[in-house]
Design an enzyme around this catalytic site. Structure first.
Site, short mmCIF file in Angstrom:
data_model
loop_
_atom_site.label_atom_id
_atom_site.label_comp_id
_atom_site.label_asym_id
_atom_site.label_seq_id
_atom_site.Cartn_x
_atom_site.Cartn_y
_atom_site.Cartn_z
N SER A 22 10.86 -12.87 -12.49
CA SER A 22 12.14 -12.39 -13.01
C SER A 22 12.30 -10.90 -12.76
O SER A 22 11.32 -10.16 -12.62
CB SER A 22 12.24 -12.67 -14.51
OG SER A 22 12.23 -14.06 -14.75
N1 SAH Z 1 8.54 -15.56 -16.24
C1 SAH Z 1 8.09 -15.92 -14.92
C2 SAH Z 1 9.21 -16.73 -14.30
C3 SAH Z 1 8.80 -17.56 -13.18
S1 SAH Z 1 10.14 -18.52 -12.49
C4 SAH Z 1 7.83 -14.65 -14.15
O1 SAH Z 1 8.60 -13.71 -14.30
O2 SAH Z 1 6.87 -14.58 -13.38
C5 SAH Z 1 10.11 -19.94 -13.53
C6 SAH Z 1 8.80 -20.66 -13.55
O3 SAH Z 1 8.97 -21.87 -14.30
C7 SAH Z 1 8.30 -21.08 -12.18
O4 SAH Z 1 7.01 -20.52 -12.00
C8 SAH Z 1 8.25 -22.59 -12.24
O5 SAH Z 1 7.18 -23.13 -11.51
C9 SAH Z 1 8.12 -22.84 -13.73
N2 SAH Z 1 8.56 -24.15 -14.22
C10 SAH Z 1 9.69 -24.83 -13.91
N3 SAH Z 1 9.73 -26.02 -14.58
C11 SAH Z 1 8.59 -26.07 -15.34
C12 SAH Z 1 8.06 -27.03 -16.22
N4 SAH Z 1 8.66 -28.20 -16.48
N5 SAH Z 1 6.89 -26.76 -16.83
C13 SAH Z 1 6.22 -25.58 -16.58
N6 SAH Z 1 6.67 -24.65 -15.73
C14 SAH Z 1 7.85 -24.88 -15.11
#
Ligand code: SAH
Length: 260
Positions: free
Chosen positions: A81
């Site tokens: 993000s």
């Molecule tokens: N806060 C993180 C955001 C990553 S993007 C950062 O800033 O690094 C969102 C993340 O959610 C991705 O890594 C994706 O793989 C994860 N995601 C999506 N659906 C999910 C689920 N059902 N369970 C766990 N993780 C999930």
């Protein structure tokens, strides 16, 4: 109760979303935090301290500029993000990230926010990341090991797990703070159940059009929910759907670039 809030802070952060300061030669983590303060995104001393202590450079893939105010691809159709979204979520959750509290970071991705949470709740608290891409869990642990949160990972107050975040992580529930880093079509019941009375969840809700919802669980178990701002996050979905680049229930292209 579902109330809409619209504040000056929100409009200033959306202006900031269009802005990048990499071109102006400012490329240090501290300078990034100072810019977020300057534009009114960070108003909390605690949040600025934490974001200064956890260097974003530990969390972005090699070759990715760490301090640009934009989400960056991290592989597997996921993004880290943008700094202004991390700051916004930390500020919304600040009162629920006091020393000794329990925090859950769903869709922990790079581990950046999980590390920030761990620093805030301290060694007597609990910071738990849940991510469904095993390779991202492995790399997030390596990222955290390079960061100022490494001792908390070693001591065990910070942990990152492979799992479907829609089910939460019951082992360390109830949580004072829950952050969801991917957009859910609706708020998963398991996450509501794992939120402590007095606890707060921050979760993007929607498909193409998404709102960052703030969910407060009152002492009597009732919920107060409002929308903080409009956002665009990757979907909270199944691993297969994410790797195909599609939403699970809609047979259409998901928004893979996020402002979140
Ligand atoms: N806060 C993180 C955001 C990553 S993007 C950062 O800033 O690094 C969102 C993340 O959610 C991705 O890594 C994706 O793989 C994860 N995601 C999506 N659906 C999910 C689920 N059902 N369970 C766990 N993780 C999930």
């Amino acid at each position: 109760m579902d109330k809409k809030r619209s504040t000056l802070k929100i409009s200033s952060s959306s202006v900031l979303a269009e802005r990048s300061w990499s071109g102006s030669g400012v490329n240090k983590n501290k300078a990034m935090v100072e810019h977020l303060q300057h534009y009114g995104v960070i108003t909390s001393k605690k949040v600025s301290e934490v974001m200064e202590t956890i260097d974003r450079a530990c969390f972005v893939p090699d070759g990715t500029p760490p301090y640009v105010d934009s989400p960056m691809a991290i592989g597997y159709n996921a993004t880290i993000s943008a700094p202004h979204m991390h700051a916004t979520c930390l500020q919304l959750l600040e009162e629920n990230l006091k020393p000794g509290m329990h925090a859950l970071d769903i869709g922990s991705g790079t581990g950046y926010l999980t590390a920030c949470f761990a620093l805030m709740v301290g060694p007597q608290g609990r910071a738990v990341g849940v991510e469904h891409i095993p390779e991202l869990v492995v790399s997030s642990i390596q990222n955290i090991e390079k960061s100022a949160a490494a001792p908390l990972l070693k001591e065990g107050s910070l942990s990152v797990h492979v799992g479907d975040g829609r089910k939460g992580w019951p082992e360390f529930a109830p949580y004072d703070a829950i952050h969801v880093g991917a957009a859910a079509p609706e708020i998963p019941q398991a996450l509501i159940d794992q939120l402590k009375p007095g606890g707060r969840m921050v979760i993007p809700v929607g498909n193409i059009f998404q709102d960052l919802k703030v969910v407060d669980k009152n002492q009597d178990g009732s919920l107060s929910i409002w929308s903080e701002t409009s956002v665009r996050y990757v979907p909270l979905t199944s691993r297969d759907a994410q790797l195909r680049g599609c939403c699970e229930k809609q047979n259409e292209k998901a928004p893979l670039t996020a402002r979140g």
